[in-house]
Design an enzyme around this catalytic site. Structure first.
Site, mmCIF file in Angstrom:
data_model
loop_
_atom_site.group_PDB
_atom_site.id
_atom_site.type_symbol
_atom_site.label_atom_id
_atom_site.label_comp_id
_atom_site.label_asym_id
_atom_site.label_seq_id
_atom_site.Cartn_x
_atom_site.Cartn_y
_atom_site.Cartn_z
ATOM 1 N N LYS A 79 0.818 -1.215 0.000
ATOM 2 C CA LYS A 79 0.000 0.000 0.000
ATOM 3 C C LYS A 79 0.855 1.270 0.000
ATOM 4 O O LYS A 79 0.584 2.191 -0.756
ATOM 5 C CB LYS A 79 -0.928 0.028 1.230
ATOM 6 N N ARG A 108 -10.932 0.580 8.552
ATOM 7 C CA ARG A 108 -10.667 -0.833 8.841
ATOM 8 C C ARG A 108 -11.893 -1.510 9.440
ATOM 9 O O ARG A 108 -11.876 -2.729 9.611
ATOM 10 C CB ARG A 108 -9.499 -0.934 9.804
ATOM 11 N N ARG A 155 10.907 -7.090 6.277
ATOM 12 C CA ARG A 155 10.932 -5.632 6.034
ATOM 13 C C ARG A 155 11.822 -4.913 7.052
ATOM 14 O O ARG A 155 11.781 -5.194 8.237
ATOM 15 C CB ARG A 155 9.497 -5.107 6.132
ATOM 16 N N ARG A 214 10.106 -2.892 12.396
ATOM 17 C CA ARG A 214 8.956 -2.393 13.161
ATOM 18 C C ARG A 214 8.576 -3.408 14.228
ATOM 19 O O ARG A 214 8.596 -4.609 13.973
ATOM 20 C CB ARG A 214 7.760 -2.187 12.219
ATOM 21 N N ARG A 265 -1.791 -9.858 12.817
ATOM 22 C CA ARG A 265 -2.283 -8.720 12.026
ATOM 23 C C ARG A 265 -3.017 -9.211 10.775
ATOM 24 O O ARG A 265 -4.024 -8.638 10.374
ATOM 25 C CB ARG A 265 -1.120 -7.804 11.621
HETATM 26 P P1 AMP Z 1 -0.544 -0.105 9.529
HETATM 27 O O1 AMP Z 1 0.703 0.710 9.415
HETATM 28 O O2 AMP Z 1 -1.666 0.405 8.666
HETATM 29 O O3 AMP Z 1 -0.295 -1.584 9.380
HETATM 30 O O4 AMP Z 1 -1.071 0.106 11.037
HETATM 31 C C1 AMP Z 1 -0.277 -0.278 12.155
HETATM 32 C C2 AMP Z 1 -1.175 -0.437 13.381
HETATM 33 O O5 AMP Z 1 -1.849 0.808 13.669
HETATM 34 C C3 AMP Z 1 -2.311 -1.450 13.206
HETATM 35 O O6 AMP Z 1 -1.893 -2.773 13.482
HETATM 36 C C4 AMP Z 1 -3.331 -0.920 14.224
HETATM 37 O O7 AMP Z 1 -2.921 -1.263 15.546
HETATM 38 C C5 AMP Z 1 -3.191 0.581 14.091
HETATM 39 N N1 AMP Z 1 -4.114 1.152 13.065
HETATM 40 C C6 AMP Z 1 -3.776 1.812 11.923
HETATM 41 N N2 AMP Z 1 -4.858 2.228 11.252
HETATM 42 C C7 AMP Z 1 -5.935 1.815 11.974
HETATM 43 C C8 AMP Z 1 -7.355 1.923 11.796
HETATM 44 N N3 AMP Z 1 -7.887 2.537 10.711
HETATM 45 N N4 AMP Z 1 -8.161 1.388 12.748
HETATM 46 C C9 AMP Z 1 -7.638 0.766 13.841
HETATM 47 N N5 AMP Z 1 -6.321 0.621 14.056
HETATM 48 C C10 AMP Z 1 -5.456 1.137 13.145
#
Ligand code: AMP
Length: 220
Positions: free
Chosen positions: A14, A89, A128, A161, A172
Site C-alpha cells: 500500500k 478498517r 521488512r 517495526r 495482524r
Molecule cells: P498499519 O501501518 O496500517 O499496518 O497500522 C499499524 C497499526 O496501527 C495497526 O496494526 C493498528 O494497531 C493501528 N491502526 C492503523 N490504522 C488503523 C485503523 N484505521 N483502525 C484501527 N487501528 C489502526
C-alpha cells in the site's frame, strides 16, 4: 474533495503504491498507521492511547481513529484528493468516512482491494526493514541495502517495526482478514470496489490502478 481507498493486508504494498498514485495522480496519502506512529513518537496523548493496541497488532478503538482522521481532514483544502491507506478498517469507520464526505458533497470514488497471497505477505513483512532517519523501506532478501543494517540513501540505521515480527504479523493478517470481509461487502454493494491482483510485479499493479482512476467514477 475526493477520496479513494487502498484496502490491502499489511505487506500488500500500500505505501509504495500510494507514493506512485501521489506522484502520478496527485492524491494526498493519508495513512492512519503512519499518523499513529508519529503520535506515539511525539508522545502525544492519542499515541499513548494507541500504543498498546499497535504493539499487539490489535485495532486501535474507532473513537481514536475517527478523532485523528477528522483532525487531518479539517486542515485539508476543499479541493483535496485523499488516498486513504489502512483506513477504514471497520464498518463503523467506513460509515464515519461516508458522513464526512457527504458533508463535503462527495463520496468514496473507488476502493482498491489489493489481493496478495498470504505466504508472500508473511515473507514481505517479516523481512521488512525501515530507515530510522528517512523512512526508506528495504527487505532483507528482496531489496537488501548495500551494507547490512545501513540505509543506502542517508546512512541511517535500519530497524524492524515492533509489529513486523513473525508472530505479530500472523495476528495482524488474521485481524485484517476478519475486518475486511465486512468492508468488502460494504463497498461492493456501493459498486466502487476494484479488485487488483497485487501479487504481480509492481509495474503491472500500478498500470491497473492508474487505468481504473482514468475511468469515470462508478457506484451509486
Ligand atoms: P498499519 O501501518 O496500517 O499496518 O497500522 C499499524 C497499526 O496501527 C495497526 O496494526 C493498528 O494497531 C493501528 N491502526 C492503523 N490504522 C488503523 C485503523 N484505521 N483502525 C484501527 N487501528 C489502526
Amino acid at each position: 474533495m475526493e477520496a479513494i481507498i487502498f484496502l490491502g493486508a499489511p505487506g500488500a504494498g500500500k505505501g509504495t503504491l500510494a507514493d506512485m498514485v501521489k506522484t502520478e495522480a496527485g492524491y494526498e496519502h493519508v495513512s492512519t498507521g503512519d499518523m499513529l506512529r508519529a503520535a506515539v513518537k511525539a508522545g502525544r496523548p492519542v499515541g499513548l492511547e494507541a500504543r498498546a493496541y499497535m504493539e499487539k497488532g490489535e485495532l486501535v478503538p474507532d473513537a481514536v481513529i475517527i478523532r485523528i482522521v477528522n483532525e487531518r481532514l479539517d486542515v485539508g483544502s476543499k479541493d483535496a484528493r485523499y488516498l486513504f491507506d489502512g483506513f477504514p478498517r471497520t464498518p463503523e469507520q467506513a460509515r464515519m468516512l461516508d458522513q464526512v464526505l457527504a458533508k463535503h458533497g462527495t463520496r468514496v470514488r473507488c476502493v482498491f482491494l489489493l489481493d496478495v497471497p498470504r505466504d508472500i505477505l508473511v515473507d514481505r513483512l517479516a523481512g521488512r526493514r525501515i530507515c530510522r532517519s528517512c523512512g526508506a523501506v528495504y527487505h532483507v532478501r528482496n531489496i537488501p541495502p548495500r551494507v547490512a543494517g545501513v540505509c543506502d540513501a542517508c546512512g541511517g540505521e535500519l530497524y524492524q517495526r515492533a509489529d513486523d515480527t513473525e508472530e505479530t504479523v500472523l495476528n495482524r493478517l488474521e485481524v485484517f482478514r476478519k475486518q475486511t470481509e465486512s468492508l468488502i461487502e460494504y463497498y461492493e454493494k456501493k459498486g466502487v470496489l476494484v479488485r487488483i491482483n497485487a501479487g504481480r510485479n509492481r509495474e503491472l499493479v500500478q498500470a491497473d490502478i492508474l487505468a481504473a482512476l482514468r475511468k469515470p467514477a462508478a457506484g451509486t
